[in-house]
Design a protein around this motif. Structure first.
Motif, short mmCIF file in Angstrom:
data_model
loop_
_atom_site.label_atom_id
_atom_site.label_comp_id
_atom_site.label_asym_id
_atom_site.label_seq_id
_atom_site.Cartn_x
_atom_site.Cartn_y
_atom_site.Cartn_z
N GLU A 7 55.24 34.86 29.09
CA GLU A 7 54.23 34.20 29.90
C GLU A 7 53.19 35.22 30.33
OE1 GLU A 7 56.69 30.50 31.94
OE2 GLU A 7 56.07 32.19 33.18
N VAL A 8 51.92 34.87 30.16
CA VAL A 8 50.82 35.75 30.53
C VAL A 8 50.03 35.09 31.66
CG1 VAL A 8 48.71 36.87 29.76
CG2 VAL A 8 50.67 36.73 28.23
N THR A 9 49.83 35.83 32.75
CA THR A 9 49.08 35.34 33.90
C THR A 9 47.80 36.17 34.04
OG1 THR A 9 51.09 34.66 35.05
CG2 THR A 9 49.10 34.95 36.39
N VAL A 10 46.66 35.47 34.14
CA VAL A 10 45.37 36.12 34.37
C VAL A 10 44.91 35.75 35.77
CG1 VAL A 10 43.03 36.46 33.53
CG2 VAL A 10 44.85 35.92 31.92
N LYS A 11 44.62 36.75 36.60
CA LYS A 11 44.31 36.51 38.01
C LYS A 11 43.05 37.25 38.41
CE LYS A 11 46.25 37.17 42.66
NZ LYS A 11 47.40 37.71 43.43
N ALA A 12 42.23 36.60 39.26
CA ALA A 12 41.07 37.27 39.84
C ALA A 12 41.49 37.94 41.14
CB ALA A 12 39.95 36.26 40.11
N THR A 13 40.85 39.06 41.46
CA THR A 13 41.16 39.72 42.73
C THR A 13 40.71 38.82 43.88
OG1 THR A 13 39.03 40.88 42.65
CG2 THR A 13 40.95 42.00 41.71
N ASP A 14 41.20 39.12 45.08
CA ASP A 14 40.96 38.26 46.23
C ASP A 14 39.48 38.11 46.56
OD1 ASP A 14 43.94 39.40 47.97
OD2 ASP A 14 43.65 37.83 46.48
N SER A 15 38.67 39.12 46.27
CA SER A 15 37.25 39.06 46.62
C SER A 15 36.35 39.17 45.40
CB SER A 15 36.91 40.19 47.61
OG SER A 15 37.19 41.45 47.03
N GLY A 16 36.88 38.92 44.21
CA GLY A 16 36.09 39.07 42.99
C GLY A 16 36.10 37.81 42.14
N GLU A 17 35.34 37.87 41.04
CA GLU A 17 35.30 36.76 40.10
C GLU A 17 35.03 37.32 38.71
OE1 GLU A 17 30.68 35.28 40.24
OE2 GLU A 17 32.09 34.32 41.62
N ALA A 18 35.47 36.60 37.68
CA ALA A 18 35.28 37.04 36.30
C ALA A 18 35.35 35.84 35.37
CB ALA A 18 36.34 38.07 35.91
N TRP A 19 34.61 35.93 34.28
CA TRP A 19 34.69 34.92 33.22
C TRP A 19 35.74 35.37 32.21
CZ3 TRP A 19 32.15 30.27 32.76
CH2 TRP A 19 32.34 29.58 31.56
N ILE A 20 36.70 34.50 31.89
CA ILE A 20 37.79 34.87 30.98
C ILE A 20 37.82 33.92 29.80
CG2 ILE A 20 39.19 35.87 32.82
CD1 ILE A 20 40.94 33.31 32.67
N LYS A 74 35.60 30.50 34.46
CA LYS A 74 35.44 31.52 35.49
C LYS A 74 36.55 31.35 36.52
CE LYS A 74 32.28 31.18 38.74
NZ LYS A 74 30.98 31.17 39.42
N ILE A 75 37.17 32.48 36.91
CA ILE A 75 38.16 32.47 37.99
C ILE A 75 37.66 33.37 39.10
CG2 ILE A 75 40.13 31.95 36.50
CD1 ILE A 75 40.81 34.90 36.48
N ALA A 76 38.02 33.04 40.35
CA ALA A 76 37.49 33.80 41.48
C ALA A 76 38.43 33.72 42.67
CB ALA A 76 36.10 33.28 41.87
N ASN A 77 38.31 34.71 43.56
CA ASN A 77 38.96 34.71 44.88
C ASN A 77 40.48 34.47 44.79
OD1 ASN A 77 36.38 35.07 46.00
ND2 ASN A 77 36.04 32.84 46.02
N GLY A 78 41.16 35.27 44.00
CA GLY A 78 42.61 35.19 43.93
C GLY A 78 43.15 34.08 43.03
N GLU A 79 42.29 33.33 42.39
CA GLU A 79 42.75 32.25 41.50
C GLU A 79 43.45 32.84 40.28
OE1 GLU A 79 39.57 29.91 40.02
OE2 GLU A 79 40.88 28.50 38.93
N SER A 80 44.50 32.18 39.81
CA SER A 80 45.25 32.67 38.66
C SER A 80 45.56 31.53 37.70
CB SER A 80 46.55 33.35 39.11
OG SER A 80 47.41 32.42 39.72
N GLU A 81 45.75 31.89 36.42
CA GLU A 81 46.11 30.95 35.37
C GLU A 81 47.27 31.56 34.58
OE1 GLU A 81 43.13 28.01 36.08
OE2 GLU A 81 44.79 28.00 34.67
N THR A 82 48.30 30.76 34.31
CA THR A 82 49.48 31.24 33.57
C THR A 82 49.59 30.47 32.25
OG1 THR A 82 50.65 31.84 35.61
CG2 THR A 82 51.97 31.58 33.60
N TYR A 83 49.83 31.21 31.16
CA TYR A 83 49.90 30.60 29.83
C TYR A 83 51.20 31.04 29.15
CZ TYR A 83 44.97 30.61 31.04
OH TYR A 83 43.79 30.48 31.70
#
Length: 301
Positions: A219-232, A246-255
């Motif tokens: 399982e791979v989890t991609v997470k944004a830092t609490d105060s950042g954002e990034a396009w994945i 785009k994920i931001a502010n601590g948001e995470s996605e698990t695949y």
């Protein structure tokens, strides 16, 4: 000069190198629809100004054009991004650079892990030998005791003694101890079997390849830092796209990649992105803003 002139120039450079859009996509890891949009001057389909400049730069480098010259020549047509958003490295070419001197932290600790396993094995071996030695001494002590016979001819009320019952009791105790030892050994084997290993296979520019082994589930989890954002962007080895967002502010996605051989992750802002494999965090080996992460799964046989 119209914006389409930039696309025509890039397309001509690509055709001079006899590259198709599919081949260019494999080199740059940029989706074909974005490459086509650059050639057509259709920047509205891009995820943002920052990615437009980044993709143009990577396209130019792949066809041996100077990105800075193009940016200067078409500065009135190419979207302007904030200066601190410009990537430090945006090149993915076929040549391979030498592996970064900064080794993986996991590799540095690997000898310590081996030493710990070695000491645990010694402790288990000593425990096994001591346990068997004590059991063997107990058996010898029982066998060396003199047999005591009781004359029951004078009285019918004296019960007879049966030494076989004691022997069976001792054998039962020995079997129980051996079973506990086998269970402990099996537990140690299971723990070693479930130990995840992550190694850095290669670092080339802003692309890092990792290898993960000794796990049955990936399982791979991609997470944004609490105060950042990034396009994945997240895909597998069959170009199946799991995410482009785009994920931001601590948001995470698990695949779940348990059925796949490789995972590809592209992040637009590595400093605001965290990647975990089975809850173990990956350490970025490159300092580039835009990074390509390739994770190869060495499945258990």
């Amino acid at each position: 000069m119209e914006l389409s002139d930039l696309g025509s120039r890039l397309r001509m450079a690509r055709e001079e190198k006899s590259l198709t859009l599919d081949e260019l996509q494999a080199i740059t890891r940029i989706q074909k629809r974005y490459l086509s949009a650059i050639e057509e001057g259709n920047f509205e389909v891009m995820p943002g100004k920052f990615y437009t400049r980044a993709f143009i730069k990577q396209y130019a480098e792949a066809v041996d054009l100077e990105p800075e010259v193009l940016f200067e020549e078409y500065k009135n047509e190419i979207p302007i991004a904030y200066e601190d958003d410009l990537p430090e490295q945006l090149t993915r070419v076929q040549s391979r650079n030498s592996v970064s001197r900064k080794g993986s932290k996991l590799i540095e600790f690997f000898p310590k892990i081996l030493m710990a396993i070695f000491f645990i094995a010694i402790i288990v071996l000593v425990w096994y030998l001591v346990t068997n030695f004590l059991i063997s001494n107990d058996k010898d002590a029982v066998n060396d005791e003199p047999n005591t016979s009781i004359d029951i001819s004078e009285s019918d009320d004296v019960p007879s003694t049966d030494s076989s019952a004691d022997d069976k009791g001792n054998e039962g105790q020995t079997d129980s101890t051996d079973q506990e030892k086998k269970d402990d050994d099996q537990s140690e084997e299971d723990k070693e079997q479930d130990a995840q290993t992550i190694t850095v296979e290669n670092v080339a520019g802003n692309t890092t390849t990792y290898e993960v082994s000794d796990m049955s589930q990936y399982e791979v989890t991609v997470k944004a830092t609490d105060s950042g954002e990034a396009w994945i962007e997240v895909t597998n080895n069959s170009d199946k796209q799991y995410a482009s967002k785009k994920i931001a502010n601590g948001e995470s996605e698990t695949y779940d990649f348990s059925e796949d051989i490789e995972a590809y992750i592209r992040t637009g802002r590595a400093m605001d992105t965290e990647i975990y494999v089975n809850d173990e965090k990956l350490e970025f080996e490159s300092e580039a803003t835009v990074q390509n992460i390739i994770i190869k799964f060495n499945k258990q046989q």
